[in-house]
Enzyme design. Structure first.
Site, PDB file in Angstrom:
ATOM      1  N   ASP A   1      -8.551   2.656  -6.168  1.00 33.65           N
ATOM      2  CA  ASP A   1      -8.074   2.712  -7.545  1.00 33.65           C
ATOM      3  C   ASP A   1      -8.341   1.401  -8.277  1.00 33.65           C
ATOM      4  O   ASP A   1      -8.878   1.385  -9.394  1.00 33.65           O
ATOM      5  CB  ASP A   1      -6.583   3.023  -7.583  1.00 33.65           C
ATOM      6  CG  ASP A   1      -6.275   4.429  -7.115  1.00 33.65           C
ATOM      7  OD1 ASP A   1      -7.225   5.209  -6.910  1.00 33.65           O
ATOM      8  OD2 ASP A   1      -5.085   4.749  -6.945  1.00 33.65           O
TER       9      ASP A   1
ATOM     10  N   ILE B   1      -8.960   8.822   1.969  1.00 32.73           N
ATOM     11  CA  ILE B   1      -9.855   8.247   2.981  1.00 32.73           C
ATOM     12  C   ILE B   1     -10.215   6.803   2.653  1.00 32.73           C
ATOM     13  O   ILE B   1     -10.863   6.142   3.464  1.00 32.73           O
ATOM     14  CB  ILE B   1     -11.141   9.087   3.178  1.00 32.73           C
ATOM     15  CG1 ILE B   1     -11.943   9.220   1.887  1.00 32.73           C
ATOM     16  CG2 ILE B   1     -10.786  10.460   3.727  1.00 32.73           C
ATOM     17  CD1 ILE B   1     -13.286   9.917   2.087  1.00 32.73           C
ATOM     18  N   ASP B   2      -9.791   6.292   1.503  1.00 31.54           N
ATOM     19  CA  ASP B   2     -10.113   4.897   1.196  1.00 31.54           C
ATOM     20  C   ASP B   2      -9.453   3.947   2.182  1.00 31.54           C
ATOM     21  O   ASP B   2     -10.021   2.927   2.552  1.00 31.54           O
ATOM     22  CB  ASP B   2      -9.759   4.536  -0.247  1.00 31.54           C
ATOM     23  CG  ASP B   2      -8.304   4.742  -0.600  1.00 31.54           C
ATOM     24  OD1 ASP B   2      -7.617   5.541   0.071  1.00 31.54           O
ATOM     25  OD2 ASP B   2      -7.847   4.107  -1.569  1.00 31.54           O
TER      26      ASP B   2
END
Length: 412
Positions: free
Chosen positions: A181, A43-44
Site C-alpha cells: 500500500d 501476499i505482500d
C-alpha cells in the site's frame, strides 16, 4: 498532480485553512492517492508479487510552518483539534485517533536521526472512503510524510516514504503490514499499474489500458480497521505454514530461491507444482488453506500481468473471479458483504470480473465493467446488495493516478 475529483475545491480548502488558522499565507498543498489492488491479495507480506494501481481519489494536505515548536492537526472529516510539540517523544494513544498515524510518521523520522526544526499547522480533507479497503491509512501516512519532507526540505525519496509508512504501521500502530500500500501510493506513475516484487521491493511499471472497460470500486460501507481485524492472525497463520515446511525439509524441483523447503525464504517462493508436492506436510487444514491461497494467488498475479500486456481482458477478468473465490474459501477474509458485491457484479452483463480488494473483512471490491454498462451495472448491483444486506453500497469509477505530489494551482 491532477485532480479529477468533483468533491475537492482548492479555494474552499484554503478558506477552511484560514478559518482554522487565521490566514492561508505561506500554505503548501499536497495530495496523496488511494489505491486499488488489481490482484495479489494478502501476499505482500509473504514475499509475493502484487499488482496495485494508485487511483484518482485523494487525501489532501494543507501545511504551513510555525515560528514555535507547536504542531497542530485538524481534519475536515473528523472533529477535534490535536496539539503536540516538535520535541515530543511521540507515543500511541487511542484517544488521539487519526493523529496517531501522523505521529507515527514523525516518530520514525526522528528515529532516523532527522530533526523537525519547528512546529507546523496541518489541515486534511479527503475524497477517500475511510477504512474502505482502498488504503486511506497509507494515503494518510505517505501524504503526510511527503508533505513534511517537502515543507522542511528533508529530501526523503519516494521509496523512503513508503518504508517510513510501513515502519510506522508496524512499530507505532501495531499492524504487521506488508509494503504494497505504501509503495504504490508513494511511487505510482500516471496511467500505469505496478508489478511489485515485495521480497526485493522492486517494481515494473505496466501500462494500464483497459480500452472500453473501466474500474468500478464498490464500497460495502462496512468499516473495519486492520488492527482490530484478523489481519495479524492471517499473517501468523502463514508464518506457521512456512515454519512447518521448513521443518519438513522436503526437496523442491521447480521453485525459485530454494531447492529444499528448509531453505524457503517465504511462501511465494514456492511454485504451485512444488506446493502440491509438499503440502501434505501441513497437517492443519486451516493452515494448509492459507498457504494454498498465497501460492496460487502469486501465480494469478503473474498470469494477470501477461493477460493485460496481451490485451486479453476476459482472461484478466477470470483471474479476478478466481482470486475472490480463493480469498473467500481458502483465506476466509471476505464476509457476506464483499461476497454479495462480488457475486452480484460477476453476474452482470458487461462485467468481465470482480473481486474484493484490500485486506477484506469489509471495505471494497472492484469490478471491470464496459463503459456503456457502468450505470446499469451500478443500479443492478446496488439493488441486489441493498435487498440482501439492508443498506446501500457506495460506487465510483476510477482511473489510474500518479503517487503523492504537490497540488498544482491550475486545478483550483
Amino acid at each position: 498532480m491532477e485532480n479529477n475529483s468533483p468533491l475537492f475545491n482548492r479555494a474552499d480548502f484554503l478558506a477552511a485553512f484560514e478559518k482554522c488558522y487565521g490566514s492561508s499565507e505561506g500554505v503548501k498543498l499536497f495530495a496523496s492517492p488511494a489505491r486499488i489492488n488489481i490482484i495479489g491479495e494478502h501476499i505482500d507480506y509473504n514475499g509475493g508479487k502484487v499488482f496495485p494501481a494508485a487511483i484518482d481519489r485523494y487525501m489532501y494536505f494543507a501545511v504551513r510552518k510555525r515560528n514555535d515548536a507547536k504542531i497542530i492537526y485538524n481534519d475536515l472529516q473528523f472533529e477535534g483539534t490535536f496539539e503536540f510539540d516538535a520535541g515530543d517523544d511521540f507515543s500511541y494513544k487511542k484517544e488521539n485517533g487519526y493523529a496517531n498515524y501522523l505521529n507515527g510518521i514523525l516518530s520514525i523520522i526522528k528515529k532516523r536521526g532527522i530533526k523537525i526544526p519547528c512546529g507546523f499547522e496541518l489541515l486534511i480533507t479527503s475524497t477517500v472512503p475511510p477504512a474502505g479497503g482502498i488504503s486511506s491509512s497509507s494515503a494518510l501516512e505517505c501524504g503526510f510524510a511527503y508533505a513534511v519532507s517537502e515543507l522542511f526540505g528533508l529530501g526523503l525519496s519516494r521509496k523512503d516514504i513508503a518504508l517510513i509508512g510501513q515502519q510506522s504501521e508496524r512499530d507505532f500502530m501495531n499492524v504487521n503490514c506488508g509494503i504494497m500500500d505504501q509503495f504504490i501510493i508513494a511511487t505510482a506513475k500516471d496511467k500505469t499499474a505496478e508489478l511489485l516484487d515485495c521480497a526485493k521491493i522492486e517494481c515494473e511499471y505496466i501500462p494500464l489500458d483497459l480500452g472500453d472497460f473501466r474500474f468500478v470500486v464498490m464500497n460495502t460501507k462496512k468499516k473495519r480497521q486492520l488492527a482490530d481485524s484478523k489481519y495479524n492472525e492471517r499473517r501468523s497463520e502463514c508464518e506457521k505454514a512456512l515454519a512447518t515446511l521448513k521443518e519438513a525439509a522436503l526437496p523442491l524441483s521447480s521453485s525459485k530461491n530454494a531447492a529444499n523447503t528448509k531453505d524457503l525464504p517465504d511462501l511465494c517462493s514456492l511454485s504451485p507444482e512444488d506446493f502440491a508436492a509438499v503440502s501434505s506436510a501441513i497437517k492443519d487444514q486451516t493452515i494448509l488453506r492459507r498457504a494454498r491461497h498465497v501460492v496460487t494467488e502469486n501465480e494469478r498475479v503473474l498470469k494477470a500481468v501477461e493477460a493485460l500486456k496481451a490485451g486479453k481482458l476476459s482472461e484478466l477478468g477470470g483471474l479476478l473471479r478466481q482470486s475472490h473465490a480463493s480469498l473467500r474459501d481458502d483465506y476466509e477474509v471476505t464476509g457476506i458483504e464483499l461476497d454479495t458485491l462480488a457475486d452480484a457484479a460477476n453476474a452482470q452483463d458487461g462485467c468481465i470480473g470482480a473481486r474484493m480488494t484490500g485486506a477484506g473483512f469489509g471495505g471494497c471490491a472492484i469490478a471491470i465493467v464496459h463503459k456503456d454498462k457502468v450505470d446499469s451495472f451500478i443500479d443492478k448491483v446496488q439493488k441486489i446488495y441493498t435487498d440482501k444486506i439492508g443498506h446501500d453500497a457506495g460506487f465510483f469509477g476510477c482511473s489510474p493516478s500518479a503517487g503523492v505530489g504537490t497540488v498544482k494551482a491550475r486545478f483550483a
